[in-house]
Write a protein that holds these residues in place. Structure first.
Motif, PDB file in Angstrom:
ATOM      1  N   ALA A   8      50.607 103.549  95.027  1.00 18.70           N
ATOM      2  CA  ALA A   8      50.859 103.893  96.675  1.00 18.70           C
ATOM      3  C   ALA A   8      52.329 103.205  97.020  1.00 18.70           C
ATOM      4  O   ALA A   8      52.744 104.122  97.760  1.00 18.70           O
ATOM      5  N   THR A   9      52.741 102.238  96.118  1.00 17.46           N
ATOM      6  CA  THR A   9      54.226 101.801  96.348  1.00 17.46           C
ATOM      7  C   THR A   9      54.912 102.951  95.921  1.00 17.46           C
ATOM      8  O   THR A   9      56.065 103.096  96.681  1.00 17.46           O
ATOM      9  N   LEU A  10      54.874 103.504  94.699  1.00 11.18           N
ATOM     10  CA  LEU A  10      55.738 104.704  94.307  1.00 11.18           C
ATOM     11  C   LEU A  10      55.779 105.732  95.122  1.00 11.18           C
ATOM     12  O   LEU A  10      56.815 106.357  95.419  1.00 11.18           O
ATOM     13  N   SER A  11      54.712 106.211  95.681  1.00 14.68           N
ATOM     14  CA  SER A  11      54.495 107.494  96.224  1.00 14.68           C
ATOM     15  C   SER A  11      54.347 107.575  97.654  1.00 14.68           C
ATOM     16  O   SER A  11      54.483 108.664  98.341  1.00 14.68           O
ATOM     17  N   GLY A  12      54.226 106.303  98.407  1.00 11.30           N
ATOM     18  CA  GLY A  12      53.866 106.112  99.781  1.00 11.30           C
ATOM     19  C   GLY A  12      52.403 106.645 100.108  1.00 11.30           C
ATOM     20  O   GLY A  12      52.344 107.118 101.332  1.00 11.30           O
ATOM     21  N   ALA A  13      51.457 106.462  99.006  1.00 14.62           N
ATOM     22  CA  ALA A  13      50.121 106.999  99.327  1.00 14.62           C
ATOM     23  C   ALA A  13      49.407 106.281 100.224  1.00 14.62           C
ATOM     24  O   ALA A  13      49.657 104.859 100.353  1.00 14.62           O
ATOM     25  N   THR A  14      48.335 106.921 101.040  1.00 12.39           N
ATOM     26  CA  THR A  14      47.364 106.017 101.591  1.00 12.39           C
ATOM     27  C   THR A  14      46.071 105.883 100.662  1.00 12.39           C
ATOM     28  O   THR A  14      45.690 106.783  99.905  1.00 12.39           O
ATOM     29  N   ILE A  15      45.847 104.739 100.542  1.00 10.19           N
ATOM     30  CA  ILE A  15      44.688 104.159  99.926  1.00 10.19           C
ATOM     31  C   ILE A  15      43.110 104.213 100.787  1.00 10.19           C
ATOM     32  O   ILE A  15      43.095 103.591 101.818  1.00 10.19           O
ATOM     33  N   ILE A  16      42.145 104.996 100.281  1.00 13.18           N
ATOM     34  CA  ILE A  16      40.809 104.829 100.813  1.00 13.18           C
ATOM     35  C   ILE A  16      39.832 104.733  99.883  1.00 13.18           C
ATOM     36  O   ILE A  16      39.816 105.132  98.926  1.00 13.18           O
ATOM     37  N   ALA A  17      38.734 104.024 100.447  1.00 13.59           N
ATOM     38  CA  ALA A  17      37.393 103.972  99.500  1.00 13.59           C
ATOM     39  C   ALA A  17      36.750 105.228  99.871  1.00 13.59           C
ATOM     40  O   ALA A  17      36.652 105.612 100.813  1.00 13.59           O
ATOM     41  N   ALA A  63      45.393 113.980 104.785  1.00 17.77           N
ATOM     42  CA  ALA A  63      46.086 115.177 103.560  1.00 17.77           C
ATOM     43  C   ALA A  63      47.678 115.143 104.030  1.00 17.77           C
ATOM     44  O   ALA A  63      48.351 116.183 103.562  1.00 17.77           O
ATOM     45  N   THR A  64      48.017 114.607 105.017  1.00 18.65           N
ATOM     46  CA  THR A  64      49.644 114.668 105.393  1.00 18.65           C
ATOM     47  C   THR A  64      50.372 114.080 104.573  1.00 18.65           C
ATOM     48  O   THR A  64      51.765 114.017 104.673  1.00 18.65           O
ATOM     49  N   GLY A  65      49.775 113.322 103.297  1.00 19.42           N
ATOM     50  CA  GLY A  65      50.701 112.615 102.450  1.00 19.42           C
ATOM     51  C   GLY A  65      49.857 112.365 101.156  1.00 19.42           C
ATOM     52  O   GLY A  65      48.647 112.759 101.258  1.00 19.42           O
ATOM     53  N   PRO A  66      50.539 111.885 100.091  1.00 24.54           N
ATOM     54  CA  PRO A  66      49.784 111.418  99.047  1.00 24.54           C
ATOM     55  C   PRO A  66      48.462 110.520  99.488  1.00 24.54           C
ATOM     56  O   PRO A  66      48.619 109.743 100.180  1.00 24.54           O
ATOM     57  N   VAL A  67      47.422 110.725  98.404  1.00 32.69           N
ATOM     58  CA  VAL A  67      46.091 109.729  98.791  1.00 32.69           C
ATOM     59  C   VAL A  67      45.626 109.391  97.572  1.00 32.69           C
ATOM     60  O   VAL A  67      45.633 109.896  96.515  1.00 32.69           O
ATOM     61  N   ALA A  68      45.239 108.190  97.615  1.00 31.53           N
ATOM     62  CA  ALA A  68      44.455 107.568  96.340  1.00 31.53           C
ATOM     63  C   ALA A  68      42.981 107.112  97.019  1.00 31.53           C
ATOM     64  O   ALA A  68      42.790 106.593  97.967  1.00 31.53           O
ATOM     65  N   VAL A  69      41.983 107.807  96.279  1.00 30.89           N
ATOM     66  CA  VAL A  69      40.595 107.545  96.559  1.00 30.89           C
ATOM     67  C   VAL A  69      39.921 106.688  95.612  1.00 30.89           C
ATOM     68  O   VAL A  69      39.856 106.931  94.479  1.00 30.89           O
ATOM     69  N   GLU A  70      39.557 105.374  95.937  1.00 31.36           N
ATOM     70  CA  GLU A  70      38.846 104.331  95.200  1.00 31.36           C
ATOM     71  C   GLU A  70      37.402 104.596  94.925  1.00 31.36           C
ATOM     72  O   GLU A  70      36.747 104.925  95.822  1.00 31.36           O
ATOM     73  N   ASP A  71      36.992 104.642  93.506  1.00 30.70           N
ATOM     74  CA  ASP A  71      35.699 104.672  93.277  1.00 30.70           C
ATOM     75  C   ASP A  71      35.077 105.718  93.719  1.00 30.70           C
ATOM     76  O   ASP A  71      33.893 105.860  94.508  1.00 30.70           O
ATOM     77  N   ALA A  72      35.676 106.910  93.447  1.00 31.56           N
ATOM     78  CA  ALA A  72      35.118 108.292  93.718  1.00 31.56           C
ATOM     79  C   ALA A  72      33.685 108.680  93.154  1.00 31.56           C
ATOM     80  O   ALA A  72      32.887 109.295  93.924  1.00 31.56           O
ATOM     81  N   ASP A  73      33.407 107.990  92.051  1.00 31.57           N
ATOM     82  CA  ASP A  73      31.834 108.270  91.750  1.00 31.57           C
ATOM     83  C   ASP A  73      30.758 107.616  92.369  1.00 31.57           C
ATOM     84  O   ASP A  73      29.807 107.873  92.385  1.00 31.57           O
ATOM     85  N   PRO A  97      34.752  98.181  85.457  1.00 29.73           N
ATOM     86  CA  PRO A  97      35.031  97.235  86.522  1.00 29.73           C
ATOM     87  C   PRO A  97      36.121  96.152  86.153  1.00 29.73           C
ATOM     88  O   PRO A  97      35.883  95.581  85.065  1.00 29.73           O
ATOM     89  N   GLY A  98      37.002  95.895  86.904  1.00 26.08           N
ATOM     90  CA  GLY A  98      38.249  94.699  86.621  1.00 26.08           C
ATOM     91  C   GLY A  98      39.162  95.362  85.633  1.00 26.08           C
ATOM     92  O   GLY A  98      40.109  94.358  85.282  1.00 26.08           O
ATOM     93  N   ALA A  99      39.237  96.418  85.299  1.00 27.03           N
ATOM     94  CA  ALA A  99      40.241  96.934  84.150  1.00 27.03           C
ATOM     95  C   ALA A  99      41.468  97.157  84.870  1.00 27.03           C
ATOM     96  O   ALA A  99      42.475  97.237  83.925  1.00 27.03           O
ATOM     97  N   GLY A 100      41.704  97.088  86.137  1.00 30.12           N
ATOM     98  CA  GLY A 100      43.199  97.413  86.777  1.00 30.12           C
ATOM     99  C   GLY A 100      43.381  98.397  87.450  1.00 30.12           C
ATOM    100  O   GLY A 100      44.316  98.854  87.814  1.00 30.12           O
ATOM    101  N   LYS A 101      42.310  99.261  87.737  1.00 28.65           N
ATOM    102  CA  LYS A 101      42.276 100.546  88.517  1.00 28.65           C
ATOM    103  C   LYS A 101      42.835 100.097  90.044  1.00 28.65           C
ATOM    104  O   LYS A 101      43.836 100.948  90.184  1.00 28.65           O
ATOM    105  N   THR A 102      42.330  99.086  90.480  1.00 30.34           N
ATOM    106  CA  THR A 102      42.885  98.926  91.700  1.00 30.34           C
ATOM    107  C   THR A 102      44.374  98.500  91.709  1.00 30.34           C
ATOM    108  O   THR A 102      45.064  98.730  92.771  1.00 30.34           O
ATOM    109  N   HIS A 103      44.574  97.612  90.730  1.00 28.84           N
ATOM    110  CA  HIS A 103      46.134  97.203  90.606  1.00 28.84           C
ATOM    111  C   HIS A 103      46.840  98.444  90.265  1.00 28.84           C
ATOM    112  O   HIS A 103      47.735  98.523  91.212  1.00 28.84           O
ATOM    113  N   LEU A 104      46.569  99.385  89.492  1.00 27.46           N
ATOM    114  CA  LEU A 104      47.515 100.660  89.437  1.00 27.46           C
ATOM    115  C   LEU A 104      47.411 101.498  90.569  1.00 27.46           C
ATOM    116  O   LEU A 104      48.402 102.181  90.660  1.00 27.46           O
ATOM    117  N   THR A 105      46.348 101.687  91.198  1.00 27.38           N
ATOM    118  CA  THR A 105      46.401 102.289  92.485  1.00 27.38           C
ATOM    119  C   THR A 105      47.353 101.874  93.462  1.00 27.38           C
ATOM    120  O   THR A 105      48.157 102.712  94.141  1.00 27.38           O
TER     121      THR A 105
END
Length: 224
Positions: free
Chosen positions: A62-71, A84-94, A50-58
């Protein structure tokens, strides 16, 4: 004299690429985010405490790829086909381990996103083999995903993180405070956030700037 009234200003985290300090502890993860078009099978799991920078890099990705971010915990109620119509970032998958609806939603999102030719980023505290997923097909797909690790910080990275956390709170402590804190505090991202929050609260309460003596007092109080 009574305690000064304190006004809690909004903490606005700076999430741009230029706000992310690159050090040996995170260089591999940063390089993989920036080279996202070369991910094996177009997917990556970003792992770190936690706090390592995962959200920051996500957000950088998202800025680089145009991805949608979702928990991950929101997936069960999400429009998977729309995501699924574009790149996706899923936070805290565990966090969805053992949640049948959540695991099934991630399974379908994984398959559909990749089938549509898009990329998938997932973040978690640990590697997928530690997630305790109950859906075998999802577990096998996650465990076959390339990993990028955010490691524990060294002194240089910890000082840079402290600087960023102070800046997020519109604070500008004396530069000598940063190495002083980095040498004496617990070496973790969570500890850095706690120390900065405590110093902010103390400075507001006492109505004076952050000093080395104040830092020593806060560290002593946190150690008790």
């Amino acid at each position: 004299m009574g305690e000064q009234l304190s006004f809690d200003l909004p903490v606005r985290a700076a999430l741009g690429r230029n706000d992310f300090y690159v050090a040996p502890a995170n260089a591999q993860a940063v390089a993989m985010i920036e080279d996202w078009q070369g991910w094996p099978s177009r997917k990556l799991v970003l792992v770190g405490p936690p706090g390592a920078g995962k959200t920051h890099l996500t957000h950088v990705w998202a800025t680089l790829s145009g991805a949608t971010i979702i928990a991950a915990t929101d997936l069960a109620m999400a429009d998977i086909a729309g995501l699924a119509t574009g790149p996706v970032a899923v936070e805290d998958a565990d966090d969805i381990a053992g949640d049948q609806a959540g695991e099934e939603a991630l399974f379908h999102l994984h398959n559909l996103t990749l089938a549509e030719g898009h990329s998938l980023l997932l973040t978690a505290r640990n590697a997928p083999n530690f997630w305790s997923l109950t859906l075998p097909d999802l577990a096998s797909r996650m465990q076959a995903t390339t990993l990028a690790h955010l490691r524990a910080p060294d002194d240089t990275l910890l000082a840079a993180l402290l600087m960023k956390l102070f800046a997020d709170r519109q604070l500008s402590p004396n530069p000598e405070i940063l190495p002083y804190l980095a040498r004496r505090m617990d070496r973790s991202f969570d500890a850095a956030r706690s120390v900065v929050a405590a110093l902010d609260a103390t400075a507001l309460s006492e109505g004076r700037p952050i000093t080395r003596a104040m830092a020593a007092k806060v560290l002593d109080n946190m150690a008790e």
